[in-house]
Design a protein around this motif. Structure first.
Motif, short mmCIF file in Angstrom:
data_model
loop_
_atom_site.label_atom_id
_atom_site.label_comp_id
_atom_site.label_asym_id
_atom_site.label_seq_id
_atom_site.Cartn_x
_atom_site.Cartn_y
_atom_site.Cartn_z
N THR A 158 -37.37 28.93 -7.62
CA THR A 158 -37.65 27.53 -7.31
C THR A 158 -36.96 26.57 -8.29
O THR A 158 -37.32 25.39 -8.36
CB THR A 158 -39.17 27.27 -7.35
OG1 THR A 158 -39.69 27.63 -8.65
CG2 THR A 158 -39.90 28.08 -6.28
N ASP A 187 -37.93 23.44 3.79
CA ASP A 187 -38.85 23.76 2.69
C ASP A 187 -38.43 23.05 1.41
O ASP A 187 -39.28 22.55 0.66
CB ASP A 187 -38.89 25.27 2.46
CG ASP A 187 -39.62 26.02 3.56
OD1 ASP A 187 -40.34 25.36 4.35
OD2 ASP A 187 -39.47 27.26 3.64
N ASP A 245 -40.49 20.29 -0.75
CA ASP A 245 -40.98 20.88 -2.00
C ASP A 245 -41.32 19.79 -3.02
O ASP A 245 -40.44 19.04 -3.45
CB ASP A 245 -39.91 21.82 -2.57
CG ASP A 245 -40.44 22.70 -3.70
OD1 ASP A 245 -41.41 22.30 -4.36
OD2 ASP A 245 -39.86 23.78 -3.93
N CYS A 254 -39.32 19.68 -6.33
CA CYS A 254 -37.89 19.31 -6.33
C CYS A 254 -37.72 17.83 -6.64
O CYS A 254 -38.57 17.01 -6.29
CB CYS A 254 -37.26 19.62 -4.97
SG CYS A 254 -36.99 21.37 -4.66
N LYS A 265 -33.97 16.72 -2.77
CA LYS A 265 -34.57 16.51 -1.45
C LYS A 265 -33.62 15.72 -0.55
O LYS A 265 -33.50 16.01 0.65
CB LYS A 265 -35.89 15.75 -1.59
CG LYS A 265 -37.01 16.57 -2.22
CD LYS A 265 -38.27 15.74 -2.32
CE LYS A 265 -39.40 16.53 -2.96
NZ LYS A 265 -40.64 15.73 -3.06
#
Length: 233
Positions: free
Chosen positions: A167, A208, A212, A215, A220
């Motif tokens: 991530t 996703d 998130d 993020c 994004k």
């Protein structure tokens, strides 16, 4: 003997000459000391710093094989991998429209794609994974030949699988940038035409990332742009 004053030393022409000479010295040192981890590390550390300056990247492109060989020989040295892929990525990013250099890229593009994607797939070091993914994203923006090799190396599946467990924001940003670069060619579309499930997985991955909460807004926004590009693809 004539001497240069400070203004001459700081002129763009003199600085570019110094950076080019410094990069060439690094590549030469790497070719002479392929089995000396310390020399390779210091050379790549300096090359990494030079590559960030956006100067004429000819020495870096000419030295790609040496850099990739260092990556393959010392794949366990994550600090070396970070400097190596930072150097390659920046070198590719600043490549520009130089046909002769693109020919050099065509010669080594398979090695670059294979080595960087292998690190993305198997490394647990966030720095190495992030800069390896950055290299792939930059490589995808070079030309159709580069994109063809990237698809051949199963990049989409590797990124999907890694995004499920990693991530790191910079890594996810690089994935989105990679997709945007891949849209410039037809190779990804050809793969999607024969594998709609893969396309669905890529779209879900980007959705996703877009949603998130961990993020950054930058990542994004790039994910949103990548989704838009895929809709038009």
């Amino acid at each position: 003997m004539a001497t240069l004053d400070l203004e001459d030393l700081l002129s763009p022409e003199h600085l570019d000459g110094f950076k080019k000479k410094s990069a060439e010295e690094c590549i030469t040192a790497m070719s002479k000391h392929r089995r000396h981890n310390g020399v390779l590390f210091e050379a790549l550390k300096r090359l990494s710093a030079l590559s960030k300056l956006g100067y004429n990247t000819v020495p870096i492109i000419q030295g790609l094989e040496e850099i990739i060989q260092a990556v393959q020989t010392y794949s366990y040295d994550t600090r070396l991998l970070v400097y190596a892929f930072c150097t390659i990525g920046n070198g590719l990013l600043h490549l520009g429209e130089k046909p002769r250099l693109h020919m050099l890229i065509d010669h080594t593009v398979g090695l670059v794609a294979q080595s960087s994607l292998r690190v993305v797939a198997v490394s647990s070091n966030l720095g190495a994974v992030a800069y390896a993914s950055y290299t792939v994203a930059c490589l995808a923006g070079v030309n159709d030949n580069a994109r063809k090799y990237i698809i051949k190396e199963n990049a989409l599946t590797i990124f999907i699988e890694k995004a499920a467990v990693c991530t790191d924001d910079y890594f996810l940003e690089n994935i989105c940038t990679f997709i945007i670069s891949m849209v410039k060619g037809q190779d990804m579309k050809t793969q999607f035409d024969t594998n709609q499930e893969l396309k669905g997985s890529v779209v879900k991955m980007l959705q996703d990332i877009k949603l998130d909460q961990n993020c950054t807004s930058t990542t994004k926004n790039i994910a949103a742009l990548a989704l838009l590009k895929l809709e038009e693809y």
